[in-house]
Design a protein around this motif. Structure first.
Motif, short mmCIF file in Angstrom:
data_model
loop_
_atom_site.label_atom_id
_atom_site.label_comp_id
_atom_site.label_asym_id
_atom_site.label_seq_id
_atom_site.Cartn_x
_atom_site.Cartn_y
_atom_site.Cartn_z
N VAL A 199 90.05 -70.73 18.61
CA VAL A 199 89.56 -71.81 19.47
C VAL A 199 88.13 -72.13 19.09
O VAL A 199 87.24 -71.28 19.18
CB VAL A 199 89.65 -71.41 20.96
CG1 VAL A 199 89.17 -72.56 21.84
CG2 VAL A 199 91.08 -71.01 21.31
N ALA A 200 87.91 -73.35 18.64
CA ALA A 200 86.59 -73.84 18.23
C ALA A 200 86.41 -75.22 18.85
O ALA A 200 86.42 -76.23 18.17
CB ALA A 200 86.48 -73.90 16.71
N ALA A 201 86.26 -75.23 20.18
CA ALA A 201 86.34 -76.46 20.95
C ALA A 201 84.99 -76.98 21.41
O ALA A 201 84.94 -77.86 22.27
CB ALA A 201 87.26 -76.24 22.15
N GLY A 202 83.88 -76.45 20.88
CA GLY A 202 82.57 -76.99 21.20
C GLY A 202 82.29 -77.02 22.68
O GLY A 202 82.39 -76.00 23.38
N ALA A 203 81.92 -78.19 23.19
CA ALA A 203 81.51 -78.34 24.58
C ALA A 203 82.63 -78.04 25.57
O ALA A 203 82.38 -77.87 26.76
CB ALA A 203 80.97 -79.74 24.81
N TRP A 204 83.87 -78.00 25.10
CA TRP A 204 85.01 -77.73 25.97
C TRP A 204 85.47 -76.27 25.87
O TRP A 204 86.54 -75.92 26.38
CB TRP A 204 86.15 -78.67 25.61
CG TRP A 204 85.80 -80.11 25.90
CD1 TRP A 204 86.03 -80.79 27.06
CD2 TRP A 204 85.15 -81.03 25.01
NE1 TRP A 204 85.55 -82.08 26.96
CE2 TRP A 204 85.01 -82.26 25.71
CE3 TRP A 204 84.68 -80.95 23.71
CZ2 TRP A 204 84.42 -83.39 25.15
CZ3 TRP A 204 84.08 -82.07 23.15
CH2 TRP A 204 83.95 -83.27 23.87
N SER A 205 84.68 -75.41 25.25
CA SER A 205 85.10 -74.02 25.00
C SER A 205 85.34 -73.26 26.29
O SER A 205 86.35 -72.55 26.43
CB SER A 205 84.04 -73.29 24.17
OG SER A 205 83.93 -73.85 22.89
N GLY A 328 70.67 -68.29 21.88
CA GLY A 328 70.80 -69.15 20.71
C GLY A 328 71.75 -68.60 19.66
O GLY A 328 72.03 -69.26 18.67
N ARG A 329 72.26 -67.38 19.88
CA ARG A 329 73.20 -66.79 18.91
C ARG A 329 74.59 -67.36 19.08
O ARG A 329 75.01 -67.73 20.18
CB ARG A 329 73.25 -65.27 19.07
CG ARG A 329 72.02 -64.55 18.57
CD ARG A 329 72.27 -63.05 18.48
NE ARG A 329 71.07 -62.36 18.01
CZ ARG A 329 71.02 -61.06 17.74
NH1 ARG A 329 72.11 -60.32 17.91
NH2 ARG A 329 69.91 -60.49 17.33
N PHE A 330 75.33 -67.37 17.98
CA PHE A 330 76.71 -67.80 18.01
C PHE A 330 77.57 -66.76 18.73
O PHE A 330 77.20 -65.59 18.86
CB PHE A 330 77.27 -67.95 16.59
CG PHE A 330 76.44 -68.80 15.67
CD1 PHE A 330 75.68 -69.85 16.16
CD2 PHE A 330 76.43 -68.56 14.30
CE1 PHE A 330 74.93 -70.65 15.30
CE2 PHE A 330 75.69 -69.34 13.44
CZ PHE A 330 74.93 -70.38 13.94
N VAL A 331 78.75 -67.19 19.17
CA VAL A 331 79.77 -66.30 19.69
C VAL A 331 80.95 -66.33 18.73
O VAL A 331 81.57 -67.38 18.53
CB VAL A 331 80.24 -66.72 21.10
CG1 VAL A 331 81.36 -65.80 21.58
CG2 VAL A 331 79.08 -66.70 22.09
N LEU A 332 81.22 -65.19 18.10
CA LEU A 332 82.36 -65.03 17.19
C LEU A 332 83.07 -63.75 17.61
O LEU A 332 82.55 -62.66 17.37
CB LEU A 332 81.91 -64.93 15.73
CG LEU A 332 81.00 -66.03 15.18
CD1 LEU A 332 80.53 -65.67 13.78
CD2 LEU A 332 81.73 -67.35 15.17
N ASP A 333 84.23 -63.87 18.24
CA ASP A 333 84.87 -62.65 18.74
C ASP A 333 86.33 -62.93 19.07
O ASP A 333 86.76 -64.09 19.13
CB ASP A 333 84.14 -62.14 19.99
CG ASP A 333 84.16 -60.61 20.10
OD1 ASP A 333 84.99 -59.98 19.41
OD2 ASP A 333 83.35 -60.06 20.86
N SER A 334 87.07 -61.84 19.27
CA SER A 334 88.49 -61.92 19.62
C SER A 334 88.78 -61.12 20.86
O SER A 334 88.10 -60.13 21.16
CB SER A 334 89.37 -61.38 18.47
OG SER A 334 89.24 -62.15 17.31
N THR A 339 91.03 -65.79 19.16
CA THR A 339 89.73 -65.66 18.52
C THR A 339 88.90 -66.89 18.86
O THR A 339 89.40 -68.01 18.77
CB THR A 339 89.89 -65.53 17.00
OG1 THR A 339 90.67 -64.37 16.71
CG2 THR A 339 88.54 -65.42 16.30
N ALA A 340 87.66 -66.66 19.24
CA ALA A 340 86.81 -67.77 19.69
C ALA A 340 85.58 -67.91 18.82
O ALA A 340 84.98 -66.92 18.38
CB ALA A 340 86.37 -67.54 21.14
N GLY A 341 85.20 -69.16 18.58
CA GLY A 341 83.93 -69.49 17.97
C GLY A 341 83.23 -70.50 18.86
O GLY A 341 83.79 -71.56 19.17
N ALA A 342 82.02 -70.17 19.32
CA ALA A 342 81.33 -71.06 20.27
C ALA A 342 79.82 -70.88 20.14
O ALA A 342 79.34 -69.94 19.51
CB ALA A 342 81.78 -70.76 21.71
#
Length: 378
Positions: A199-205, A328-334, A339-342
């Motif tokens: 899931v890489a949905a930006g503002a809708w995450s 300010g850090r990214f979120v990369l996790d499962s 699995t999410a990227g936000a």
């Protein structure tokens, strides 16, 4: 009956597309679902250019940058498209972060130098500088719109299926499958089952992942950089092609609405200048697509002070969303099969192909994301 795939990717922007590319090139049957049309202006990925910026002090970002640079070159070779212009990056202002970035890059053997403001102004007469200036030669700009098209075409070439105009309304983990339901622009419902979802949905995450992953707080803001015309009496015609990308770390920026400043040349549009993370908090489905008069005046005043080579009255405003974590850090996790990227907005685009690799590895169980980007355990 639901359609079945190995992996479903939700979001067709700068993070979802490279994730689909990375998964498909490993032989996975991939379906990507995107709510809007290709190249839409509702999120954070549209526009012609982004900074290819390595002025970081943290090893986890510098590692990701180095990997991304190599993957951008791979994408250029496979797509036949020029996606990077390494015209250099200049970073100046607050000596603390400038000095720390310089030291970190020197330790890695990067192509950097630290020069005086006067020397920088002789090299780039269209700009003014504050204090020591960090010059990074292996940096510049990403051709962002072209990059999205290249990610999409290469993902399809590797076998991925991309479906636009499909709004995902639910994501459920059911045993060893993920069930995704989407509604097409036509009103038809689509049901999909897969072995995993990215899931890489930006503002809708947050709304999409509420039942899947305990994300940290994410703030969605609307940001308004602008393009400014180059003044030929200051910058000789043709010389603007050598205009470097830039960062200006303003002392006290964290305590003011002014924020730090970034930008780059966008050929054919002018020089893009923007304050970083100073916009108003918005609902991504109900935003004004316009900066306030006060914000417009402040950006104009900044350009008038720091860019003698730009016309401060020529602003062509841009609107985009940032989706940001407090750090300010990214979120990369499962979590399970999801699995999410936000949290990429403002500085994620340059890392896109490497982030796609990280998310693909995480979804396939090959490797966990770097610890710095994982959600802390409670």
């Amino acid at each position: 009956m639901p359609e079945t795939f190995d992996r479903v990717v939700i979001g067709g922007g700068a993070i979802g597309l490279p994730s689909a590319w990375q998964l498909a090139r490993r032989g996975e049957r991939v379906l990507l679902l995107e709510r809007f049309a290709p190249g839409h202006a509702r999120g954070a990925s549209h526009g012609a250019t982004r900074n290819m910026n390595n002025a970081y002090e943290e090893p986890h970002y510098l590692d990701l940058y180095d990997e991304a640079l190599g993957l951008w070159r791979e994408l250029e070779a496979s797509s036949g498209q020029r996606l990077l212009t390494l015209c250099g990056l200049v970073t100046h202002g607050d000596p603390g972060p400038v000095g720390r970035a310089h030291a970190a890059l020197q330790r890695r053997g990067a192509a950097v130098e630290l020069i005086e403001a006067g020397e920088a102004e002789r090299r780039w007469p269209g700009m003014r500088f504050d204090g020591g200036v960090l010059v990074n030669r292996d940096a510049g700009r990403v051709h962002a719109a072209a990059a999205l098209r290249a990610f999409a075409s290469e993902a399809v070439r590797e076998g991925a299926e991309l479906r636009y105009g499909h709004r995902v309304v639910s994501i459920e983990q059911r045993g060893d499958r993920v069930a995704v339901t989407a509604v097409a622009d036509s009103g038809d419902e689509l049901r999909v089952e897969a072995l995993g979802a990215v899931v890489a949905a930006g503002a809708w995450s947050r709304q999409l992942l509420a039942d899947s992953i305990a994300l940290p707080p994410l703030t969605v803001t609307e940001e308004h950089p602008a393009h400014f015309s180059v003044l030929p009496r200051v910058v000789e015609p043709g010389a603007e092609k050598a205009w470097p990308s830039f960062n200006h770390f303003l002392a006290g920026a964290a305590e003011s609405r002014r924020g730090n400043v970034y930008g780059m040349l966008t050929p054919g549009e002018g020089v893009k200048v923007g304050f970083h993370m100073t916009g108003d908090v918005v609902d991504p489905d109900a935003r004004p697509f316009r900066a306030s008069d006060a914000a417009r005046a402040e950006l104009r005043a900044y350009v008038a002070e720091w860019f003698p080579g730009l016309d401060p009255d020529s602003a062509e405003e841009i609107s985009c969303t940032y989706t940001s974590t407090a750090s300010g850090r990214f979120v990369l996790d499962s979590a399970g099969l999801v699995t999410a990227g936000a949290g990429f907005s403002g500085h994620g685009f340059k890392f896109a192909p490497a982030i796609g690799r990280v998310l693909a590895d995480a979804s396939l169980g090959i490797a966990s994301p770097p610890e710095a980007f994982r959600i802390p355990a409670h």
